[in-house]
Design a protein around this motif. Structure first.
Motif, mmCIF file in Angstrom:
data_model
loop_
_atom_site.group_PDB
_atom_site.id
_atom_site.type_symbol
_atom_site.label_atom_id
_atom_site.label_comp_id
_atom_site.label_asym_id
_atom_site.label_seq_id
_atom_site.Cartn_x
_atom_site.Cartn_y
_atom_site.Cartn_z
ATOM 1 N N LYS A 95 28.258 -25.785 23.850
ATOM 2 C CA LYS A 95 27.649 -26.296 25.078
ATOM 3 C C LYS A 95 26.333 -27.003 24.796
ATOM 4 O O LYS A 95 25.906 -27.838 25.594
ATOM 5 C CB LYS A 95 27.429 -25.170 26.085
ATOM 6 C CG LYS A 95 28.682 -24.777 26.812
ATOM 7 C CD LYS A 95 28.339 -23.953 28.023
ATOM 8 C CE LYS A 95 29.536 -23.917 28.921
ATOM 9 N NZ LYS A 95 29.231 -24.298 30.266
ATOM 10 N N VAL A 96 25.702 -26.694 23.670
ATOM 11 C CA VAL A 96 24.445 -27.358 23.320
ATOM 12 C C VAL A 96 24.668 -28.864 23.165
ATOM 13 O O VAL A 96 23.756 -29.656 23.419
ATOM 14 C CB VAL A 96 23.806 -26.740 22.049
ATOM 15 C CG1 VAL A 96 24.533 -27.149 20.793
ATOM 16 C CG2 VAL A 96 22.339 -27.111 21.970
ATOM 17 N N LEU A 97 25.863 -29.281 22.815
ATOM 18 C CA LEU A 97 26.146 -30.702 22.611
ATOM 19 C C LEU A 97 25.997 -31.486 23.915
ATOM 20 O O LEU A 97 25.711 -32.687 23.881
ATOM 21 C CB LEU A 97 27.550 -30.882 22.015
ATOM 22 C CG LEU A 97 27.771 -30.183 20.670
ATOM 23 C CD1 LEU A 97 29.218 -30.340 20.219
ATOM 24 C CD2 LEU A 97 26.811 -30.689 19.620
ATOM 25 N N GLU A 98 26.157 -30.829 25.073
ATOM 26 C CA GLU A 98 25.979 -31.483 26.372
ATOM 27 C C GLU A 98 24.540 -31.944 26.574
ATOM 28 O O GLU A 98 24.269 -32.800 27.415
ATOM 29 C CB GLU A 98 26.365 -30.536 27.507
ATOM 30 C CG GLU A 98 27.792 -30.084 27.498
ATOM 31 C CD GLU A 98 28.071 -28.979 28.510
ATOM 32 O OE1 GLU A 98 27.178 -28.646 29.317
ATOM 33 O OE2 GLU A 98 29.199 -28.447 28.482
ATOM 34 N N LEU A 99 23.609 -31.370 25.827
ATOM 35 C CA LEU A 99 22.191 -31.655 25.999
ATOM 36 C C LEU A 99 21.660 -32.685 25.013
ATOM 37 O O LEU A 99 20.479 -33.039 25.068
ATOM 38 C CB LEU A 99 21.383 -30.362 25.831
ATOM 39 C CG LEU A 99 21.686 -29.267 26.831
ATOM 40 C CD1 LEU A 99 21.007 -27.964 26.419
ATOM 41 C CD2 LEU A 99 21.249 -29.682 28.221
ATOM 42 N N LEU A 100 22.495 -33.150 24.114
ATOM 43 C CA LEU A 100 22.041 -34.061 23.074
ATOM 44 C C LEU A 100 22.455 -35.492 23.389
ATOM 45 O O LEU A 100 23.490 -35.732 23.991
ATOM 46 C CB LEU A 100 22.615 -33.641 21.719
ATOM 47 C CG LEU A 100 22.343 -32.185 21.326
ATOM 48 C CD1 LEU A 100 22.976 -31.879 19.989
ATOM 49 C CD2 LEU A 100 20.852 -31.886 21.318
#
Length: 119
Positions: free
Chosen positions: A113-118
């Motif tokens: 889910k961290v990839l949604e913020l990059l």
């Protein structure tokens, strides 16, 4: 706790596989976040409320209901005020990892889910 442009913060527990995974994904992309050991340095009331709201999951979504202390305190039917007080008194109840960026705030379970913020 809005993030400065380019700044990335992770509320991290090194014993948590999801937390380690999110941190690894950030570092693989060349991002060295500010790592906050939220168990040793828990957020204050205002910050916890802000992050719960900004993440979109609220306090109920940010609480770790599988922790023994959750059951010991009888938090199953607790209201937000009671959950907030419990999370502040027992930071182990705060779910992780939480990643805060200028693009948003997410509870990164699963770590991808961290990839949604990059960018």
């Amino acid at each position: 706790m809005a993030a400065d442009k380019g700044k990335v913060t992770i509320w991290h527990n090194p014993r948590c596989g999801n937390s380690r995974g999110a941190l690894q994904l950030l570092r693989e992309r060349g991002i060295e976040p500010e790592v906050v050991d939220y168990l040793a340095n828990p957020p204050d009331r205002a910050t916890l409320l802000e992050v719960a709201t900004a993440s979109g999951v609220g306090l109920r979504g940010l609480v770790r209901d599988k922790e023994a202390v959750f059951a010991e305190l009888g938090l199953g039917g607790a209201d937000d005020a009671t959950l907030l007080d419990a999370m502040l008194a027992h930071p182990i109840l705060i779910n992780r990892p939480v990643v805060i960026t200028a693009r948003g705030t997410r509870l990164c379970r699963p770590p991808e889910k961290v990839l949604e913020l990059l960018d």
